[in-house]
Structure formats: structure tokens, C-alpha cells
Design a protein around this motif. Structure first.
Motif, PDB file in Angstrom:
ATOM      1  N   TYR A   1      -8.624 -21.417  14.086  1.00  0.00           N
ATOM      2  CA  TYR A   1      -7.462 -21.663  13.237  1.00  0.00           C
ATOM      3  C   TYR A   1      -6.770 -22.924  13.723  1.00  0.00           C
ATOM      4  O   TYR A   1      -6.996 -23.386  14.845  1.00  0.00           O
ATOM      5  CB  TYR A   1      -6.519 -20.461  13.212  1.00  0.00           C
ATOM      6  CG  TYR A   1      -6.220 -19.842  14.554  1.00  0.00           C
ATOM      7  CD1 TYR A   1      -5.071 -20.163  15.263  1.00  0.00           C
ATOM      8  CD2 TYR A   1      -7.104 -18.916  15.116  1.00  0.00           C
ATOM      9  CE1 TYR A   1      -4.797 -19.591  16.499  1.00  0.00           C
ATOM     10  CE2 TYR A   1      -6.844 -18.340  16.344  1.00  0.00           C
ATOM     11  CZ  TYR A   1      -5.688 -18.674  17.027  1.00  0.00           C
ATOM     12  OH  TYR A   1      -5.425 -18.113  18.259  1.00  0.00           O
ATOM     13  N   ASP A   2      -5.924 -23.518  12.871  1.00  0.00           N
ATOM     14  CA  ASP A   2      -5.434 -24.859  13.167  1.00  0.00           C
ATOM     15  C   ASP A   2      -4.012 -24.911  13.715  1.00  0.00           C
ATOM     16  O   ASP A   2      -3.504 -25.989  14.035  1.00  0.00           O
ATOM     17  CB  ASP A   2      -5.550 -25.755  11.932  1.00  0.00           C
ATOM     18  CG  ASP A   2      -4.669 -25.293  10.776  1.00  0.00           C
ATOM     19  OD1 ASP A   2      -4.005 -24.244  10.913  1.00  0.00           O
ATOM     20  OD2 ASP A   2      -4.650 -25.978   9.739  1.00  0.00           O
ATOM     21  N   MET A   3      -3.338 -23.751  13.813  1.00  0.00           N
ATOM     22  CA  MET A   3      -1.993 -23.752  14.400  1.00  0.00           C
ATOM     23  C   MET A   3      -1.607 -22.333  14.791  1.00  0.00           C
ATOM     24  O   MET A   3      -2.163 -21.362  14.266  1.00  0.00           O
ATOM     25  CB  MET A   3      -0.959 -24.333  13.431  1.00  0.00           C
ATOM     26  CG  MET A   3      -0.744 -23.512  12.182  1.00  0.00           C
ATOM     27  SD  MET A   3       0.594 -24.173  11.145  1.00  0.00           S
ATOM     28  CE  MET A   3       2.030 -23.760  12.154  1.00  0.00           C
ATOM     29  N   MET A   4      -0.697 -22.213  15.721  1.00  0.00           N
ATOM     30  CA  MET A   4      -0.177 -20.906  16.093  1.00  0.00           C
ATOM     31  C   MET A   4       0.716 -20.395  14.975  1.00  0.00           C
ATOM     32  O   MET A   4       1.389 -21.175  14.281  1.00  0.00           O
ATOM     33  CB  MET A   4       0.625 -21.000  17.385  1.00  0.00           C
ATOM     34  CG  MET A   4      -0.204 -21.371  18.602  1.00  0.00           C
ATOM     35  SD  MET A   4      -1.339 -20.033  19.044  1.00  0.00           S
ATOM     36  CE  MET A   4      -1.988 -20.674  20.595  1.00  0.00           C
ATOM     37  N   GLY A   5       0.723 -19.094  14.800  1.00  0.00           N
ATOM     38  CA  GLY A   5       1.571 -18.535  13.761  1.00  0.00           C
ATOM     39  C   GLY A   5       1.612 -17.030  13.854  1.00  0.00           C
ATOM     40  O   GLY A   5       0.844 -16.405  14.607  1.00  0.00           O
ATOM     41  N   ALA A   6       2.489 -16.431  13.101  1.00  0.00           N
ATOM     42  CA  ALA A   6       2.634 -14.982  13.103  1.00  0.00           C
ATOM     43  C   ALA A   6       1.323 -14.318  12.679  1.00  0.00           C
ATOM     44  O   ALA A   6       0.697 -14.720  11.700  1.00  0.00           O
ATOM     45  CB  ALA A   6       3.755 -14.585  12.149  1.00  0.00           C
ATOM     46  N   GLY A   7       0.932 -13.317  13.448  1.00  0.00           N
ATOM     47  CA  GLY A   7      -0.275 -12.578  13.123  1.00  0.00           C
ATOM     48  C   GLY A   7      -1.553 -13.182  13.669  1.00  0.00           C
ATOM     49  O   GLY A   7      -2.626 -12.576  13.563  1.00  0.00           O
TER      50      GLY A   7
ATOM     51  N   PRO B   1      -3.861 -14.754  16.942  1.00  0.00           N
ATOM     52  CA  PRO B   1      -3.942 -14.568  18.399  1.00  0.00           C
ATOM     53  C   PRO B   1      -3.305 -15.732  19.150  1.00  0.00           C
ATOM     54  O   PRO B   1      -3.401 -16.893  18.723  1.00  0.00           O
ATOM     55  CB  PRO B   1      -5.456 -14.515  18.660  1.00  0.00           C
ATOM     56  CG  PRO B   1      -6.083 -14.210  17.352  1.00  0.00           C
ATOM     57  CD  PRO B   1      -5.190 -14.815  16.318  1.00  0.00           C
ATOM     58  N   THR B   2      -2.666 -15.418  20.267  1.00  0.00           N
ATOM     59  CA  THR B   2      -2.067 -16.472  21.100  1.00  0.00           C
ATOM     60  C   THR B   2      -2.876 -16.720  22.363  1.00  0.00           C
ATOM     61  O   THR B   2      -2.537 -17.616  23.148  1.00  0.00           O
ATOM     62  CB  THR B   2      -0.635 -16.082  21.493  1.00  0.00           C
ATOM     63  OG1 THR B   2      -0.661 -14.805  22.165  1.00  0.00           O
ATOM     64  CG2 THR B   2       0.245 -15.985  20.249  1.00  0.00           C
ATOM     65  N   GLY B   3      -3.920 -15.955  22.562  1.00  0.00           N
ATOM     66  CA  GLY B   3      -4.753 -16.126  23.746  1.00  0.00           C
ATOM     67  C   GLY B   3      -5.962 -15.219  23.688  1.00  0.00           C
ATOM     68  O   GLY B   3      -6.068 -14.358  22.797  1.00  0.00           O
ATOM     69  N   PRO B   4      -6.886 -15.382  24.630  1.00  0.00           N
ATOM     70  CA  PRO B   4      -8.125 -14.593  24.609  1.00  0.00           C
ATOM     71  C   PRO B   4      -7.924 -13.206  25.219  1.00  0.00           C
ATOM     72  O   PRO B   4      -7.020 -12.980  26.011  1.00  0.00           O
ATOM     73  CB  PRO B   4      -9.071 -15.428  25.473  1.00  0.00           C
ATOM     74  CG  PRO B   4      -8.163 -16.090  26.464  1.00  0.00           C
ATOM     75  CD  PRO B   4      -6.888 -16.379  25.722  1.00  0.00           C
ATOM     76  N   LEU B   5      -8.804 -12.295  24.842  1.00  0.00           N
ATOM     77  CA  LEU B   5      -8.882 -10.991  25.486  1.00  0.00           C
ATOM     78  C   LEU B   5      -9.911 -11.074  26.610  1.00  0.00           C
ATOM     79  O   LEU B   5     -10.519 -12.125  26.844  1.00  0.00           O
ATOM     80  CB  LEU B   5      -9.282  -9.929  24.456  1.00  0.00           C
ATOM     81  CG  LEU B   5      -8.335  -9.744  23.264  1.00  0.00           C
ATOM     82  CD1 LEU B   5      -8.913  -8.739  22.278  1.00  0.00           C
ATOM     83  CD2 LEU B   5      -6.947  -9.315  23.733  1.00  0.00           C
ATOM     84  N   ASP B   6     -10.121  -9.991  27.321  1.00  0.00           N
ATOM     85  CA  ASP B   6     -11.093  -9.973  28.419  1.00  0.00           C
ATOM     86  C   ASP B   6     -12.470 -10.394  27.925  1.00  0.00           C
ATOM     87  O   ASP B   6     -12.951  -9.896  26.891  1.00  0.00           O
ATOM     88  CB  ASP B   6     -11.182  -8.574  29.035  1.00  0.00           C
ATOM     89  CG  ASP B   6      -9.926  -8.209  29.819  1.00  0.00           C
ATOM     90  OD1 ASP B   6      -9.153  -9.131  30.145  1.00  0.00           O
ATOM     91  OD2 ASP B   6      -9.724  -7.009  30.089  1.00  0.00           O
ATOM     92  N   GLY B   7     -13.084 -11.326  28.646  1.00  0.00           N
ATOM     93  CA  GLY B   7     -14.427 -11.782  28.293  1.00  0.00           C
ATOM     94  C   GLY B   7     -14.452 -12.876  27.249  1.00  0.00           C
ATOM     95  O   GLY B   7     -15.527 -13.354  26.881  1.00  0.00           O
ATOM     96  N   GLN B   8     -13.297 -13.276  26.751  1.00  0.00           N
ATOM     97  CA  GLN B   8     -13.235 -14.325  25.732  1.00  0.00           C
ATOM     98  C   GLN B   8     -12.708 -15.627  26.325  1.00  0.00           C
ATOM     99  O   GLN B   8     -12.130 -15.638  27.409  1.00  0.00           O
ATOM    100  CB  GLN B   8     -12.328 -13.879  24.575  1.00  0.00           C
ATOM    101  CG  GLN B   8     -12.824 -12.652  23.843  1.00  0.00           C
ATOM    102  CD  GLN B   8     -11.858 -12.179  22.767  1.00  0.00           C
ATOM    103  OE1 GLN B   8     -10.728 -12.666  22.671  1.00  0.00           O
ATOM    104  NE2 GLN B   8     -12.302 -11.237  21.944  1.00  0.00           N
ATOM    105  N   THR B   9     -12.925 -16.709  25.608  1.00  0.00           N
ATOM    106  CA  THR B   9     -12.390 -18.011  26.015  1.00  0.00           C
ATOM    107  C   THR B   9     -11.516 -18.566  24.899  1.00  0.00           C
ATOM    108  O   THR B   9     -11.783 -18.316  23.717  1.00  0.00           O
ATOM    109  CB  THR B   9     -13.513 -19.017  26.330  1.00  0.00           C
ATOM    110  OG1 THR B   9     -14.295 -19.233  25.147  1.00  0.00           O
ATOM    111  CG2 THR B   9     -14.399 -18.508  27.460  1.00  0.00           C
ATOM    112  N   PHE B  10     -10.495 -19.297  25.284  1.00  0.00           N
ATOM    113  CA  PHE B  10      -9.555 -19.880  24.320  1.00  0.00           C
ATOM    114  C   PHE B  10      -9.488 -21.375  24.591  1.00  0.00           C
ATOM    115  O   PHE B  10      -9.124 -21.800  25.689  1.00  0.00           O
ATOM    116  CB  PHE B  10      -8.180 -19.230  24.499  1.00  0.00           C
ATOM    117  CG  PHE B  10      -7.142 -19.699  23.524  1.00  0.00           C
ATOM    118  CD1 PHE B  10      -7.007 -19.093  22.292  1.00  0.00           C
ATOM    119  CD2 PHE B  10      -6.291 -20.752  23.840  1.00  0.00           C
ATOM    120  CE1 PHE B  10      -6.044 -19.523  21.390  1.00  0.00           C
ATOM    121  CE2 PHE B  10      -5.328 -21.188  22.943  1.00  0.00           C
ATOM    122  CZ  PHE B  10      -5.202 -20.577  21.714  1.00  0.00           C
ATOM    123  N   THR B  11      -9.876 -22.181  23.610  1.00  0.00           N
ATOM    124  CA  THR B  11      -9.874 -23.638  23.791  1.00  0.00           C
ATOM    125  C   THR B  11      -9.210 -24.312  22.594  1.00  0.00           C
ATOM    126  O   THR B  11      -9.106 -23.716  21.512  1.00  0.00           O
ATOM    127  CB  THR B  11     -11.303 -24.188  23.940  1.00  0.00           C
ATOM    128  OG1 THR B  11     -12.068 -23.861  22.772  1.00  0.00           O
ATOM    129  CG2 THR B  11     -11.997 -23.617  25.172  1.00  0.00           C
TER     130      THR B  11
END
Length: 205
Positions: free
Chosen positions: A112-118, A120-130
């Protein structure tokens, strides 16, 4: 007085007669050879067609609420497809990326292209956020889904399928807003694809 036929003329007639027989014989042999080559060619075509019809192939299938197939595409194991939609709360496009496996789709990434309501704001266990090229990507999903169902909005969500170089608006395949489309992967053969294409051609007529 009438001339008696000479021995030479008799031999000549016999020679021509024998020559005609030989020519007809050669023609018959050539015709049999030609028929044999044609028969071999037809047999080869039938054999190849039979092999193609029997060779298993993975297909990505989309069915509507009645179970009717509205989209069918040959795919390879490991190939990916993307469903994009406008998030109902954030009002921004979200990509859900799936990988083809023998009996299901596996959710691999969300973009997704921007943070917003609903969202995700970060990864869960075993995931990566870039963050890549201005897009937020969460990888590391391993969600196996024998069937993936979306309820299709005619306007607001603007559901779109991306597979290979193709792009399809999913609203063209539903009869009314809110109706579901279901994605699945199964093994079939060439005859299934030909039947689907023939049916679509008849619908367009």
C-alpha cells in the motif's frame, strides 16, 4: 486387297499395352504412397492432439456466485497474481499478491502507498516491513487459501486483477454490486481451456 498386320505392328501394340499397364502400376504405387503419407500425417496430428489434451496443466480460475467460470488462465507453479482494491476505510489502493501452488493460492505480500486507518503499521512475527519506491510492503505471509473470495463493488473498491501482462476490472464479471468472485487453482487439461474459449466466443455472437 487388305494388308495383313505385320509382326512388328503386333509387337508395337503389345509394347504400348504393356507400357500402359506399367504406367498405371506406377500411378497406383504413387497413389498408395501419397495416401500412406497423408494417413501418417493425420495420425501424427491426432497423436499430438491427444498428448496435448492429456498433459496436465495448472489453471487459475475465477467463478461467480453461481459457480460459473468467468475467467480461466493457464499458469505455472510459482507464478504470482495480484488483486488490487481501494481500502474501504483508508480510501487508498492495496495490493494483495498471491503465489500459485498445485492446489491453492498463497498470500505472499501486501502493498500500500500510505499509512492509514485499517492498514497495518508493522509486521507480525516472521514478516518483514519495508518501504520501496514510496510503497509499504509487508512480506512473509504464508497463508494457504484453497479459495480466495472478494465481494466486488461496481465503483468504490475498483477491484482489479493483474496476472502476467494482463489487467482485468473484476466488476465486469459480476451481475450486481456486492456479488462475490472466487479465485482458485486446479489441475486441468487443454480441452478445459478450449471449451471455455468456445463458450465465450458463442456468448459474444
Amino acid at each position: 486387297s487388305r494388308k495383313a498386320p505385320s509382326a512388328f505392328s503386333g509387337k508395337s501394340a503389345a509394347f504400348h499395352s504393356a507400357g500402359g499397364v506399367r504406367r498405371r502400376g506406377r500411378e497406383d504405387v504413387n497413389m498408395k504412397k501419397s495416401l500412406g503419407r497423408v494417413s501418417l500425417f493425420i495420425f501424427s496430428l491426432v497423436a499430438v492432439a491427444g498428448i496435448l489434451f492429456c498433459v496436465p496443466q495448472q489453471y487459475l480460475t475465477v467463478t461467480d456466485e453461481r459457480g460459473a467460470v468467468v475467467y480461466l488462465r493457464p499458469v505455472k507453479l510459482g507464478e504470482r497474481y495480484t488483486v488490487r482494491f481501494i481500502h474501504s476505510v483508508a480510501r487508498r489502493p492495496v495490493d494483495e499478491i498471491y503465489e500459485i501452488t498445485p492446489d491453492c493460492s498463497i498470500l505472499r505480500e501486501t502493498v500500500y502507498d500510505m499509512m492509514g486507518a485499517g492498514l497495518p503499521t508493522g509486521p507480525l512475527d516472521g514478516q518483514t516491513f519495508t518501504v520501496e519506491d514510496g510503497a509499504y510492503r509487508i512480506r512473509g505471509f504464508h497463508l494457504r487459501l484453497p479459495a480466495v473470495t472478494y465481494r466486488i463493488s461496481k465503483v468504490a473498491a475498483d477491484h482489479t486483477l493483474f496476472v502476467g501482462t494482463d489487467e482485468f476490472k473484476l466488476k465486469q464479471w459480476v451481475s450486481a454490486p456486492g456479488k462475490p468472485l472466487t479465485f482458485s487453482v486446479h489441475e486441468g487439461n487443454l480441452s478445459e481451456l478450449l471449451k471455455f474459449k468456445c463458450r465465450n466466443m458463442l456468448w459474444r455472437v
